[in-house]
Design a protein around this motif. Sequence first.
Motif, mmCIF file in Angstrom:
data_model
loop_
_atom_site.group_PDB
_atom_site.id
_atom_site.type_symbol
_atom_site.label_atom_id
_atom_site.label_comp_id
_atom_site.label_asym_id
_atom_site.label_seq_id
_atom_site.Cartn_x
_atom_site.Cartn_y
_atom_site.Cartn_z
ATOM 1 N N THR A 44 -17.522 94.841 22.515
ATOM 2 C CA THR A 44 -16.507 95.897 22.514
ATOM 3 C C THR A 44 -17.049 97.160 23.177
ATOM 4 O O THR A 44 -16.392 97.764 24.028
ATOM 5 N N VAL A 45 -18.266 97.516 22.785
ATOM 6 C CA VAL A 45 -18.887 98.713 23.357
ATOM 7 C C VAL A 45 -19.042 98.550 24.868
ATOM 8 O O VAL A 45 -18.706 99.440 25.653
ATOM 9 N N TRP A 46 -19.509 97.383 25.271
ATOM 10 C CA TRP A 46 -19.731 97.139 26.702
ATOM 11 C C TRP A 46 -18.436 97.160 27.504
ATOM 12 O O TRP A 46 -18.375 97.761 28.572
ATOM 13 N N THR A 47 -17.422 96.484 27.003
ATOM 14 C CA THR A 47 -16.178 96.435 27.778
ATOM 15 C C THR A 47 -15.552 97.824 27.851
ATOM 16 O O THR A 47 -15.101 98.234 28.910
ATOM 17 N N LEU A 48 -15.571 98.557 26.747
ATOM 18 C CA LEU A 48 -14.954 99.882 26.779
ATOM 19 C C LEU A 48 -15.753 100.863 27.618
ATOM 20 O O LEU A 48 -15.191 101.726 28.285
ATOM 21 N N THR A 49 -17.087 100.704 27.609
ATOM 22 C CA THR A 49 -17.909 101.555 28.468
ATOM 23 C C THR A 49 -17.609 101.259 29.934
ATOM 24 O O THR A 49 -17.443 102.170 30.749
ATOM 25 N N ILE A 92 -9.934 95.417 34.417
ATOM 26 C CA ILE A 92 -10.479 94.087 34.126
ATOM 27 C C ILE A 92 -11.141 94.095 32.739
ATOM 28 O O ILE A 92 -11.036 93.137 31.984
ATOM 29 N N ALA A 93 -11.805 95.215 32.431
ATOM 30 C CA ALA A 93 -12.500 95.320 31.144
ATOM 31 C C ALA A 93 -11.514 95.238 29.978
ATOM 32 O O ALA A 93 -11.795 94.614 28.956
ATOM 33 N N ALA A 94 -10.335 95.846 30.155
ATOM 34 C CA ALA A 94 -9.336 95.796 29.085
ATOM 35 C C ALA A 94 -8.820 94.364 28.909
ATOM 36 O O ALA A 94 -8.639 93.887 27.788
ATOM 37 N N LEU A 95 -8.632 93.689 30.039
ATOM 38 C CA LEU A 95 -8.190 92.294 29.991
ATOM 39 C C LEU A 95 -9.226 91.434 29.269
ATOM 40 O O LEU A 95 -8.902 90.644 28.379
ATOM 41 N N LEU A 139 -8.255 104.816 23.994
ATOM 42 C CA LEU A 139 -9.319 104.901 24.992
ATOM 43 C C LEU A 139 -8.781 104.843 26.405
ATOM 44 O O LEU A 139 -9.341 105.436 27.324
ATOM 45 N N GLY A 140 -7.661 104.142 26.583
ATOM 46 C CA GLY A 140 -7.032 104.075 27.899
ATOM 47 C C GLY A 140 -6.495 105.424 28.320
ATOM 48 O O GLY A 140 -6.646 105.839 29.480
ATOM 49 N N ALA A 141 -5.889 106.141 27.379
ATOM 50 C CA ALA A 141 -5.352 107.470 27.698
ATOM 51 C C ALA A 141 -6.492 108.443 28.009
ATOM 52 O O ALA A 141 -6.404 109.236 28.948
ATOM 53 N N ILE A 142 -7.565 108.342 27.226
ATOM 54 C CA ILE A 142 -8.731 109.196 27.488
ATOM 55 C C ILE A 142 -9.291 108.883 28.881
ATOM 56 O O ILE A 142 -9.592 109.780 29.676
ATOM 57 N N THR A 143 -9.418 107.580 29.175
ATOM 58 C CA THR A 143 -9.965 107.154 30.460
ATOM 59 C C THR A 143 -9.099 107.640 31.608
ATOM 60 O O THR A 143 -9.589 108.200 32.602
ATOM 61 N N SER A 144 -7.788 107.442 31.463
ATOM 62 C CA SER A 144 -6.910 107.797 32.560
ATOM 63 C C SER A 144 -6.865 109.322 32.756
ATOM 64 O O SER A 144 -6.856 109.815 33.892
ATOM 65 N N HIS B 85 -20.095 84.875 14.362
ATOM 66 C CA HIS B 85 -20.294 85.468 15.686
ATOM 67 C C HIS B 85 -21.724 85.983 15.756
ATOM 68 O O HIS B 85 -22.113 86.855 14.978
ATOM 69 N N GLY B 86 -22.513 85.427 16.673
ATOM 70 C CA GLY B 86 -23.934 85.752 16.748
ATOM 71 C C GLY B 86 -24.233 87.198 17.091
ATOM 72 O O GLY B 86 -25.349 87.673 16.893
ATOM 73 N N GLY B 87 -23.242 87.932 17.582
ATOM 74 C CA GLY B 87 -23.478 89.313 17.974
ATOM 75 C C GLY B 87 -23.322 90.298 16.829
ATOM 76 O O GLY B 87 -23.585 91.490 16.972
ATOM 77 N N ARG B 88 -22.867 89.803 15.695
ATOM 78 C CA ARG B 88 -22.606 90.685 14.568
ATOM 79 C C ARG B 88 -23.754 90.562 13.564
ATOM 80 O O ARG B 88 -24.321 89.484 13.400
ATOM 81 N N THR B 89 -24.075 91.630 12.856
ATOM 82 C CA THR B 89 -25.136 91.535 11.862
ATOM 83 C C THR B 89 -24.610 90.774 10.642
ATOM 84 O O THR B 89 -23.397 90.679 10.432
ATOM 85 N N ALA B 90 -25.557 90.247 9.878
ATOM 86 C CA ALA B 90 -25.199 89.497 8.681
ATOM 87 C C ALA B 90 -24.345 90.376 7.753
ATOM 88 O O ALA B 90 -23.324 89.957 7.225
#
Lengths: 278, 309
Positions: A44-49, A92-95, A139-144, B85-90
């Motif tokens: 989530t962090v990666w896609t939103l970043t 693409i990240a939102a998708l 986050l989309g509104a902030i981004t835009s 999900h392996g990305g989440r902590t226990a």
Amino acid sequence: MSTSSTLTAPASPPAHRADVGRPRLTFGRILDAEWTKIRTVRSTVWTLTSLFVLSVGLTALICFAAAGELSQDAADEPIGAFATWGLMFGQIAALVLGILVASAEYSSGMIRTTLAAAPRRWSVLAAKATVLAGLLLVLGAITSTAAILAGNFFLDREGIGLSLSDPDVLRTMAGGGLYLAVLGLFGLGLGLLMRHTAGAVTVGIALIFVVGNLVGLIPGAAGEWLTKLMPGNAGTTMATVESFNPDLLGPWTGIGVFAGEAALLLLIAGWLFSKRDA
Amino acid sequence: MITAERLTKRYGDTTAVDAIDFTVRPGSVTGFLGPNGAGKSTTMRMVMGLDHPSGGRVTVNGRAYRDLPAPLHEVGALLEAKAIHGGRTAYNHLLWLAKTNGIPRRRVNEVIGMVGLEAVAHKRSGGFSLGMGQRLGIAAALLGDPGVLLFDEPVNGLDPEGIRWIRTLIRSLAAEGRTVFVSSHLMSEMALTADHLLVIGRGQIIADTDMADFIARNSAAHVRVRSPQSGVLAEALRDRGWRLGRADDGALTVEGATPEQIGDVAGSRGLYLHELSVVSASLEDAFMRLTADSVEYHARTEQPIPAGV
């Protein structure tokens, strides 16, 4: 791992059981759980970043590069189209985020844990959709908004800046969030239908970037209408001050069509979700 | 209490679970035994409302799983080691799970303590060993302090310490009055943990029996005896009415007599004995006999391997 092989009372006597209480499964609780899920994984962090960085960064870059030229020729290029140009890639990240909300549960097998805890499948889907749409809306509104401000900085320097109080500019600031939320929901539908991340991402990107352009090659009114209606064409005008393609549906009609398409996809995916074995 | 009535699951032409009836009762461990592919996991998934039955029904505490008002408070399950999900902590995995059913946060810490995962609670579960993953799965099953527990092949792939830990846990959960349903494809494992035995093969229940009965019936022993005067000895033993057989190496096998009785007979006739031993049939053998006709995939060991391969 140092674990005790001796068992420390694995569960408690009935007295304690009453203490735990027996609250019922409610939509609010499923919603809370889905919110906890989405905020506790790195994807989530990666896609939103990447959504933010790509959208704002590429917008700034193109405006920096093109502002001079745009200010000189009394261009037939719509300047307003550059103000959120980066969203074309950031989306693409939102998708992908939308797809992952469903498909990651299948690739990990976690869907069974989810449905054991909350066997009402339509409620689970509704909770996922609400959390995803809410997150992308904000986050989309902030981004835009950030993209417009960044792009406009360079446009302003050449004296072709947009007025930030222009209704279309204001509409785009919020509209970017709306468009990305619908796109995320479209991804959620795809992910739930296909249950496979790579497959759903491929289909999603192909639909939005390739098929959306190819249908324009169909001659006559059919091609024209398909171009207007394709997901990834319909709705995009909501996230742009002006569109490069003047033939596309207007912002509100476009987002309405796109939302309808996403809703239809979610209904089909949800119906199969409730029928299929997990 | 879990009750299945004519429970059926078909995939196209194949019937994975064929109109089975069974009841899993509280206060004891019910072992669900069968070879791979016999329909154990499918049955358990149907109990949990994950797979839809093609026919019949299954209820937990009298209700279909999806009608339970707060499922985690009634049923806990360890269905597969990797349903995480392996990305989440226990901790976060247990936290979202707790939230679905309104279970308080302190209970999350409690179950982490119970399974001994405190040290890694805030590490992502993707890096967990099989045993740690299994402990996390068990923590999730215990979260709502449920009265009904399902464990699908809980000891698969675990080290001896982990296996012992799970056995102890399963026994103590049943001792607390809970309904415990455990699947395995290993008879020896079931003999150690289960009070009651449900044997499934090719989607059908082929035995529904008390564990103690099953052991008594199937662990019939015989005595092996070797003597240089085996002809005379055989005569003497047959006179006592015991059933005799002959092993491949020429030793006598005697059913219905203890080694003491046989030794006494030999001694009273002045016969030499070179061997006198009890041979008990293993439960594994009994299980193999029971399911011989219902194994999905036989290894064809009798087939000679062609030369030059």
